[in-house]
Design an enzyme around this catalytic site. Structure first.
Site, PDB file in Angstrom:
ATOM      1  N   GLY A  38      26.193  17.392  70.042  1.00  0.00           N
ATOM      2  CA  GLY A  38      25.906  17.265  68.611  1.00  0.00           C
ATOM      3  C   GLY A  38      24.452  17.422  68.209  1.00  0.00           C
ATOM      4  O   GLY A  38      24.156  17.785  67.067  1.00  0.00           O
ATOM      5  N   ASP A  94      22.840  13.109  67.013  1.00  0.00           N
ATOM      6  CA  ASP A  94      23.197  13.633  65.697  1.00  0.00           C
ATOM      7  C   ASP A  94      23.443  12.528  64.682  1.00  0.00           C
ATOM      8  O   ASP A  94      22.911  12.555  63.581  1.00  0.00           O
ATOM      9  CB  ASP A  94      24.413  14.582  65.800  1.00  0.00           C
ATOM     10  N   ASP A  97      26.852   6.057  64.123  1.00  0.00           N
ATOM     11  CA  ASP A  97      28.056   5.640  63.405  1.00  0.00           C
ATOM     12  C   ASP A  97      28.306   4.166  63.720  1.00  0.00           C
ATOM     13  O   ASP A  97      27.696   3.300  63.100  1.00  0.00           O
ATOM     14  CB  ASP A  97      29.205   6.570  63.820  1.00  0.00           C
ATOM     15  N   LYS A 125      25.445   6.482  59.228  1.00  0.00           N
ATOM     16  CA  LYS A 125      26.542   6.302  58.284  1.00  0.00           C
ATOM     17  C   LYS A 125      26.549   4.875  57.745  1.00  0.00           C
ATOM     18  O   LYS A 125      26.570   3.920  58.521  1.00  0.00           O
ATOM     19  CB  LYS A 125      27.862   6.595  58.996  1.00  0.00           C
ATOM     20  N   PHE A 146      33.602  11.696  57.069  1.00  0.00           N
ATOM     21  CA  PHE A 146      33.516  12.487  58.295  1.00  0.00           C
ATOM     22  C   PHE A 146      32.791  13.795  57.980  1.00  0.00           C
ATOM     23  O   PHE A 146      33.217  14.548  57.102  1.00  0.00           O
ATOM     24  CB  PHE A 146      34.899  12.770  58.887  1.00  0.00           C
ATOM     25  N   ARG A 159      29.973  23.524  64.197  1.00  0.00           N
ATOM     26  CA  ARG A 159      28.624  23.083  64.572  1.00  0.00           C
ATOM     27  C   ARG A 159      27.555  24.032  64.035  1.00  0.00           C
ATOM     28  O   ARG A 159      26.411  23.662  63.836  1.00  0.00           O
ATOM     29  CB  ARG A 159      28.473  23.036  66.100  1.00  0.00           C
TER      30      ARG A 159
HETATM   31  P1  5GP Z   1      29.077   5.921  67.586  1.00  0.00           P
HETATM   32  O1  5GP Z   1      29.123   5.603  69.056  1.00  0.00           O
HETATM   33  O2  5GP Z   1      27.773   5.621  66.927  1.00  0.00           O
HETATM   34  O3  5GP Z   1      30.239   5.314  66.850  1.00  0.00           O
HETATM   35  O4  5GP Z   1      29.410   7.441  67.461  1.00  0.00           O
HETATM   36  C1  5GP Z   1      28.506   8.406  67.633  1.00  0.00           C
HETATM   37  C2  5GP Z   1      29.213   9.707  67.943  1.00  0.00           C
HETATM   38  O5  5GP Z   1      30.470   9.828  67.234  1.00  0.00           O
HETATM   39  C3  5GP Z   1      28.364  10.858  67.446  1.00  0.00           C
HETATM   40  O6  5GP Z   1      27.475  11.295  68.455  1.00  0.00           O
HETATM   41  C4  5GP Z   1      29.409  11.894  67.082  1.00  0.00           C
HETATM   42  O7  5GP Z   1      29.726  12.653  68.232  1.00  0.00           O
HETATM   43  C5  5GP Z   1      30.617  11.105  66.664  1.00  0.00           C
HETATM   44  N1  5GP Z   1      30.725  10.964  65.193  1.00  0.00           N
HETATM   45  C6  5GP Z   1      30.636   9.830  64.476  1.00  0.00           C
HETATM   46  N2  5GP Z   1      30.774  10.084  63.154  1.00  0.00           N
HETATM   47  C7  5GP Z   1      30.947  11.415  63.031  1.00  0.00           C
HETATM   48  C8  5GP Z   1      31.143  12.305  61.907  1.00  0.00           C
HETATM   49  O8  5GP Z   1      31.175  11.932  60.727  1.00  0.00           O
HETATM   50  N3  5GP Z   1      31.282  13.625  62.213  1.00  0.00           N
HETATM   51  C9  5GP Z   1      31.262  14.108  63.474  1.00  0.00           C
HETATM   52  N4  5GP Z   1      31.407  15.406  63.640  1.00  0.00           N
HETATM   53  N5  5GP Z   1      31.067  13.298  64.559  1.00  0.00           N
HETATM   54  C10 5GP Z   1      30.914  11.978  64.327  1.00  0.00           C
HETATM   55 MG    MG Z   2      28.014  13.121  69.747  1.00  0.00          MG
END
Ligand code: 5GP
Ligand code: MG
Length: 185
Positions: A38, A94, A97, A125, A146, A159
């Site tokens: 990402g 990237d 979340d 987010k 998303f 991407r």
């Molecule tokens: P976390 O571990 O912080 O929940 O998630 C991070 C990963 O989840 C990011 O590196 C990404 O790969 C994926 N992710 C979380 N939210 C989104 C989103 O809105 N769009 C996309 N494409 N990937 C997301």
């Molecule tokens: Mg990722």
């Protein structure tokens, strides 16, 4: 798709973040590590905007889900990683979340003995974090939708979009039609 951040807005936000990073590490050398896949578009722009001597590398992290756990252990592929011991390291991803990916990756990287380790993300987010942690550099806060583009994917596609878009149910239906057509022999 609904555009959330235009190409120009992304450029301005990444420039701002690059300036903050350049100031923070003034007169030092940086080791910048991007989380695959990402962060590749952000990395390409960011490393050319940061005005510091730097080493650049990438890292892959995967979660394996066990039978009894909902969130599997995060395994990092350290074969891909640069030597970070005794270095000032910046981990780039990237999107922040829930926060688990970034926080667990930072924990694993500390085992390799960096002098310092900070983190930078393109997006955070709103209202999704499950961990008490703030990345050191954040280019944009976005609503809980998303998103795809500028490195972020849906089923490994989109991407390459130069802007950031929110993926809505109609876009997903369209995606499924296009994929079905593309994979027919
Ligand atoms: P976390 O571990 O912080 O929940 O998630 C991070 C990963 O989840 C990011 O590196 C990404 O790969 C994926 N992710 C979380 N939210 C989104 C989103 O809105 N769009 C996309 N494409 N990937 C997301
Ligand atoms: Mg990722």
């Amino acid at each position: 798709m609904k555009t959330l951040l235009s190409k120009e807005e992304l450029h301005d936000g990444v420039t701002r973040m690059a300036d903050e990073i350049s100031k923070c590490y003034e007169n030092r050398q940086l080791t910048i590590v991007g989380l695959l896949t990402g962060s590749v578009v952000l990395m390409a722009d960011l490393i050319r905007m940061i005005d510091l001597p730097m080493r650049v590398g990438v890292l892959q992290a995967s979660s394996y889900r066990g039978a009894t756990t909902t969130r599997g252990e995060l395994v990092i592929n350290s074969e891909l990683m640069l030597d970070i011991s005794g270095r000032d390291v910046l981990l780039v991803d990237d999107i922040f979340d829930t926060g688990h990916t970034l926080v667990r990756t930072l924990e694993k990287m500390r085992d390799f003995g960096p002098t310092s380790i900070k983190s930078a993300v393109l997006l955070r987010k709103n209202g999704r974090q499950e961990i008490e942690f703030t990345p050191d550099f954040v280019a944009f806060d976005i609503p809980d939708e998303f998103v795809v583009g500028y490195g972020l994917d849906y089923e490994d596609m989109y991407r390459n979009l130069p802007f950031l878009a929110a993926l809505e149910p109609a876009d997903i239906a369209r995606h499924k039609e296009v994929m079905a057509a593309a994979t027919q022999l």
